[in-house]
Design a protein around this motif. Structure first.
Motif, PDB file in Angstrom:
ATOM      1  N   PRO A  68      -3.420  -5.885   0.313  1.00 21.08           N
ATOM      2  CA  PRO A  68      -3.204  -4.633   0.232  1.00 21.08           C
ATOM      3  C   PRO A  68      -3.850  -4.183   0.009  1.00 21.08           C
ATOM      4  CG  PRO A  68      -2.839  -6.176  -1.689  1.00 21.08           C
ATOM      5  CD  PRO A  68      -2.811  -7.174  -0.349  1.00 21.08           C
ATOM      6  N   THR A  69      -4.459  -2.540  -0.342  1.00 21.53           N
ATOM      7  CA  THR A  69      -5.053  -1.236  -0.490  1.00 21.53           C
ATOM      8  C   THR A  69      -4.815  -0.521  -1.670  1.00 21.53           C
ATOM      9  OG1 THR A  69      -4.826   0.257   1.172  1.00 21.53           O
ATOM     10  CG2 THR A  69      -6.468  -1.543   1.187  1.00 21.53           C
ATOM     11  N   SER A  70      -5.292   0.418  -2.884  1.00 19.22           N
ATOM     12  CA  SER A  70      -5.095   1.162  -3.517  1.00 19.22           C
ATOM     13  C   SER A  70      -4.145   2.562  -2.779  1.00 19.22           C
ATOM     14  CB  SER A  70      -5.700   1.654  -4.185  1.00 19.22           C
ATOM     15  OG  SER A  70      -6.830   2.076  -3.359  1.00 19.22           O
ATOM     16  N   ASP A  71      -2.916   2.765  -3.392  1.00 23.96           N
ATOM     17  CA  ASP A  71      -2.413   4.098  -2.938  1.00 23.96           C
ATOM     18  C   ASP A  71      -3.779   5.471  -2.816  1.00 23.96           C
ATOM     19  OD1 ASP A  71      -0.219   3.344  -2.874  1.00 23.96           O
ATOM     20  OD2 ASP A  71       0.477   3.469  -4.955  1.00 23.96           O
ATOM     21  N   PHE A  72      -4.631   5.760  -3.754  1.00 20.66           N
ATOM     22  CA  PHE A  72      -5.549   6.246  -3.953  1.00 20.66           C
ATOM     23  C   PHE A  72      -6.634   5.622  -3.747  1.00 20.66           C
ATOM     24  CE2 PHE A  72      -9.208   8.414  -6.478  1.00 20.66           C
ATOM     25  CZ  PHE A  72      -8.862   9.733  -5.747  1.00 20.66           C
ATOM     26  N   GLY A  73      -7.880   6.001  -3.097  1.00 20.95           N
ATOM     27  CA  GLY A  73      -9.107   5.369  -2.636  1.00 20.95           C
ATOM     28  C   GLY A  73     -10.104   6.449  -2.708  1.00 20.95           C
ATOM     29  N   ASP A  74     -11.172   6.218  -2.001  1.00 16.86           N
ATOM     30  CA  ASP A  74     -12.571   6.973  -1.754  1.00 16.86           C
ATOM     31  C   ASP A  74     -12.112   7.438  -0.206  1.00 16.86           C
ATOM     32  OD1 ASP A  74     -15.043   5.942  -4.093  1.00 16.86           O
ATOM     33  OD2 ASP A  74     -14.270   4.143  -2.944  1.00 16.86           O
ATOM     34  N   SER A 120      -5.996   3.516  -9.171  1.00 19.73           N
ATOM     35  CA  SER A 120      -5.264   4.122  -8.127  1.00 19.73           C
ATOM     36  C   SER A 120      -4.232   4.966  -8.701  1.00 19.73           C
ATOM     37  CB  SER A 120      -3.986   2.916  -7.654  1.00 19.73           C
ATOM     38  OG  SER A 120      -3.630   2.401  -6.371  1.00 19.73           O
ATOM     39  N   GLY A 121      -4.884   5.805  -8.646  1.00 21.53           N
ATOM     40  CA  GLY A 121      -4.692   7.536  -9.093  1.00 21.53           C
ATOM     41  C   GLY A 121      -4.496   7.403 -11.263  1.00 21.53           C
ATOM     42  N   ARG A 122      -3.276   6.623 -10.975  1.00 22.95           N
ATOM     43  CA  ARG A 122      -2.697   6.047 -11.980  1.00 22.95           C
ATOM     44  C   ARG A 122      -3.656   4.311 -12.595  1.00 22.95           C
ATOM     45  NH1 ARG A 122      -0.039   4.241  -8.467  1.00 22.95           N
ATOM     46  NH2 ARG A 122       0.499   1.896  -7.828  1.00 22.95           N
ATOM     47  N   LEU A 123      -3.765   4.431 -13.726  1.00 23.37           N
ATOM     48  CA  LEU A 123      -4.634   3.543 -14.620  1.00 23.37           C
ATOM     49  C   LEU A 123      -4.052   2.888 -14.459  1.00 23.37           C
ATOM     50  CD1 LEU A 123      -7.125   2.971 -16.374  1.00 23.37           C
ATOM     51  CD2 LEU A 123      -5.797   3.804 -18.343  1.00 23.37           C
ATOM     52  N   VAL A 140       0.665  -0.872 -15.288  1.00 21.14           N
ATOM     53  CA  VAL A 140      -0.038   0.259 -14.911  1.00 21.14           C
ATOM     54  C   VAL A 140       0.302   0.695 -16.564  1.00 21.14           C
ATOM     55  CG1 VAL A 140       0.924   2.969 -14.633  1.00 21.14           C
ATOM     56  CG2 VAL A 140       1.824   1.602 -13.352  1.00 21.14           C
ATOM     57  N   LEU A 141      -0.922   1.115 -16.744  1.00 20.07           N
ATOM     58  CA  LEU A 141      -1.408   2.198 -18.336  1.00 20.07           C
ATOM     59  C   LEU A 141      -0.627   2.662 -18.245  1.00 20.07           C
ATOM     60  CD1 LEU A 141      -4.421  -0.830 -19.286  1.00 20.07           C
ATOM     61  CD2 LEU A 141      -1.940  -0.888 -19.591  1.00 20.07           C
ATOM     62  N   CYS A 142      -0.858   3.822 -17.258  1.00 22.40           N
ATOM     63  CA  CYS A 142      -1.115   5.216 -17.595  1.00 22.40           C
ATOM     64  C   CYS A 142      -0.573   5.838 -16.228  1.00 22.40           C
ATOM     65  CB  CYS A 142      -2.303   6.086 -18.382  1.00 22.40           C
ATOM     66  SG  CYS A 142      -1.501   7.693 -18.719  1.00 22.40           S
ATOM     67  N   PRO A 143       0.758   6.329 -15.538  1.00 25.21           N
ATOM     68  CA  PRO A 143       1.356   6.751 -14.320  1.00 25.21           C
ATOM     69  C   PRO A 143       0.615   8.057 -14.205  1.00 25.21           C
ATOM     70  CG  PRO A 143       3.098   6.986 -16.655  1.00 25.21           C
ATOM     71  CD  PRO A 143       2.204   6.468 -17.157  1.00 25.21           C
ATOM     72  N   GLU A 144      -0.795   8.708 -15.713  1.00 28.65           N
ATOM     73  CA  GLU A 144      -0.308   9.841 -15.364  1.00 28.65           C
ATOM     74  C   GLU A 144      -2.243   9.937 -13.918  1.00 28.65           C
ATOM     75  OE1 GLU A 144      -1.486  12.172 -18.637  1.00 28.65           O
ATOM     76  OE2 GLU A 144       0.831  12.023 -18.943  1.00 28.65           O
ATOM     77  N   PRO A 145      -2.417  10.641 -13.139  1.00 32.12           N
ATOM     78  CA  PRO A 145      -3.686  11.011 -12.242  1.00 32.12           C
ATOM     79  C   PRO A 145      -4.066  11.818 -13.207  1.00 32.12           C
ATOM     80  CG  PRO A 145      -1.936  12.085 -11.299  1.00 32.12           C
ATOM     81  CD  PRO A 145      -1.103  11.134 -12.084  1.00 32.12           C
ATOM     82  N   TRP A 147      -7.505   9.010 -12.417  1.00 34.46           N
ATOM     83  CA  TRP A 147      -8.288   8.620 -13.516  1.00 34.46           C
ATOM     84  C   TRP A 147     -10.123   8.340 -12.594  1.00 34.46           C
ATOM     85  CZ3 TRP A 147      -7.975   7.695 -18.378  1.00 34.46           C
ATOM     86  CH2 TRP A 147      -6.975   8.218 -19.381  1.00 34.46           C
ATOM     87  N   HIS A 148     -11.187   7.551 -13.473  1.00 30.31           N
ATOM     88  CA  HIS A 148     -12.454   7.759 -13.035  1.00 30.31           C
ATOM     89  C   HIS A 148     -13.455   6.377 -13.375  1.00 30.31           C
ATOM     90  CE1 HIS A 148     -16.653   7.892 -12.101  1.00 30.31           C
ATOM     91  NE2 HIS A 148     -16.380   8.077 -10.847  1.00 30.31           N
TER      92      HIS A 148
END
Length: 399
Positions: A68-74, A120-123, A140-145, A147-148
């Motif tokens: 699998p790969t992350s939903d949000f990525g580079d 993956s956007g979310r923490l 998921v520690l935080c569902p809000e996007p 992060w970085h």
């Protein structure tokens, strides 16, 4: 007289390059240099002397990877973390088989487990209970996007784990529009559970950056100056002007367009158990921008109790606009006065970076993993290698 002075200046400018203080081994190679890039690695010494390394695979071609790969990525295809293991202090490595769908990981050991926090956007966070071989489904520690972070220093002290992850200050904010969020948990708790963490409010750096423009600080980028990739560092010396047992120092990259300038903030632990990020104070004044070698790019700081010094792994300018090629090591007794110790590595060309590195101290040696490349790399940012370096008897570099 003028000729003698000119010769002295020429000799100074053409001095021999600094000695390379480490060896180098390639431990990961991109399967597709043009479209799959190896981003920032992490390293931790696990249990029974095992070294555990995480590698962030990104790029437009990650859809070709198994797992699998992350939903949000580079890139739209997402990112994937892979884990390498060594049971002989880095002489040989093998792939654990883990394929973790997240990016920008921080790898650390707490209690009887290894942990990796990323996004993956979310923490997200994942745990290994078998010394890095298998990893739990990311929680998921935080569902809000959004992060970085990068693989930066974590403080583990008196049974507490303290780190910084960074959150985007607003949708559409120009890069690098992130601010630090201080996080803390009990070391022995299950750190995959949100309720076991305390979070500070987001510290928005925009006002500090704007206030610095007329003050003489060279914040020269009109829209995208900022602070990011924050290390958490503890002060142990009571004579240090920043000493406070109820706080840590947050050392961050300053994206200002100027080399060797970084940011220092204060992370406080308040009596009610809450966390707060604010300005450091020294001699009745605030500190924000300060001299940190390589402070305009990601750096990594560790404290060595034996030498009582802070060791800084950082990029070094070499007269070129892009200075990701030279990876250097410096040390300091107080986070203020830095002394150059030597070069860890130099890439064979401008394309071939040695940068965004992470390190651990084990015994008398210092071990480094670097985001690297060779002449085939797409560019200095999008590398195709991860390299492993050993600085043998690193404390002998002090002079």
């Amino acid at each position: 007289m003028k000729r003698i002075l000119l010769m002295a200046l020429l000799l100074a400018s053409c001095s021999r390059p600094a000695h390379i203080v480490a060896d180098e081994k390639v431990i990961a190679t991109s399967p597709c240099t043009d479209s799959i890039f190896l981003y920032t690695p992490g390293i931790v010494e696990g249990f029974d002397g095992r070294f555990v390394v995480s590698v962030d695979y990104g790029g437009p071609g990650t859809f070709k990877l198994d797992g699998p790969t992350s939903d949000f990525g580079d890139y739209k295809a997402g990112n994937q973390i892979r884990v390498l293991l060594s049971d002989n202090r880095g002489r040989s490595w093998y792939d654990s088989g883990a394929r973790i769908p997240m990016m920008h990981e921080i790898l650390f050991k707490a209690g009887s487990s290894l942990y990796m926090i990323g996004h993956s956007g979310r923490l997200l966070i994942t745990r290994s209970d078998d010394n890095g071989v298998t990893w739990s489904e990311p929680a998921v520690l935080c569902p809000e996007p959004r992060w970085h972070q990068s693989c930066t220093a974590v403080d583990i002290y008196n049974g507490k784990v303290t780190l910084v992850y960074e959150k985007w200050v607003a949708d559409g904010h120009p890069w690098p529009g992130v601010g630090p969020v201080l996080m803390q948990a009990d070391e022995g708790a299950d750190l995959t559970l949100r309720e076991n963490w305390r979070f500070s409010e987001l510290y928005n750096p925009d006002a500090d950056m704007e206030a610095a423009r007329p003050s003489g600080i060279p914040v020269c980028k009109p829209k995208n100056a900022g602070m990011l990739e924050t290390n958490v560092v503890r002060i142990y010396d009571e004579s240090n002007p920043f000493y406070d047992p109820n706080s840590v120092v947050l050392m961050a990259r300053a994206s200002t367009g100027w080399p060797d300038i970084g940011v220092m903030l204060k992370g406080s632990f308040l009596p009610d158990g809450s966390l707060k990020i604010g300005r450091l104070h020294k001699n009745e004044g605030d500190v924000l921008f300060t001299h940190i070698p390589g402070g305009d790019l990601k750096f990594h700081v560790v404290y060595d109790p034996e030498s009582k010094l802070y060791w800084l792994l950082h990029s070094q300018i070499d007269g070129r606009m892009n200075h990701r090629r030279r990876l250097a090591l410096s040390y300091s007794p107080d986070l203020i006065r830095w002394t150059f110790a030597g070069l860890v590595a130099v890439g064979p060309s401008d394309n071939a970076a040695r940068h965004y590195a992470t390190m651990i101290i084990s015994g008398s040696d210092l071990f480094v993993v670097s985001r690297s490349g060779d002449e085939r790399a797409r560019n200095a940012h999008d590398g195709n290698l991860v390299t492993f370096h050993r600085v043998k008897n690193f404390r002998k570099l002090v002079y």
